[in-house]
Scaffold this motif. Structure first.
Motif: not given
Length: 155
Positions: A1-2, A6-7, A11-14
């Motif tokens: 992830m960058n 979008k990333d 990230y927040v979800k996972a």
């Protein structure tokens, strides 16, 4: 992830699965000879490619932060203080592993003073990132760096 909208949404979800932060360290200077400026810009392009490919290899496990830029003339002891403040903010997220990637060998002298692991990458001093031989060097470095990072995951 960058570091993109979008990333970051992903990230927040996972975030419980993304345990490794990659932070490129890049020296910057404009008061150099033209050849040195070209060398520094090539190193930046190579570092961008290497860290992007590293992150892409383990997308969903690594988060690639924007490059941390500093003046090449700076005393790295002072930069260590700033970098450690940055690292503290990064580690407030659930990142278990923090890696700095840099072409600047001077960081090796102060690596004990920084929070995280330093990965120094020797770079070619001239060439073209699109050249086949340069692409081979880049891929070799990506493989070596990802192997090293994986070794930290098993500790």
């Amino acid at each position: 992830m960058n570091w993109s909208q979008k990333d970051v949404k992903q990230y927040v979800k996972a975030k419980e699965y993304i345990d490794t932060a990659i932070i490129p360290l890049l020296p910057f200077a404009l008061n150099k000879k033209d050849e040195e400026l070209e060398k520094m810009s090539l190193q930046k392009e190579m570092l961008d490619l290497i860290t992007y490919k590293m992150e892409n290899t383990y997308k969903g496990r690594m988060f690639l932060f924007p490059a941390y830029m500093y003046l090449e003339t700076e005393d790295l002891q002072n930069e260590c203080l700033r970098l450690n403040q940055f690292a503290q903010a990064v580690q407030e997220q659930p990142f278990k592993h923090l890696f700095y990637v840099t072409p600047d060998f001077r960081w090796k002298k102060v690596e004990r003073d920084i929070d995280g692991h330093l990965l120094w990458l020797p770079m070619i001093s001239n060439g073209d990132v699109k050249d086949d031989s340069t692409q081979t060097v880049i891929q070799d470095q990506v493989t070596q760096m990802t192997d090293l990072i994986r070794s930290f995951w098993t500790e």
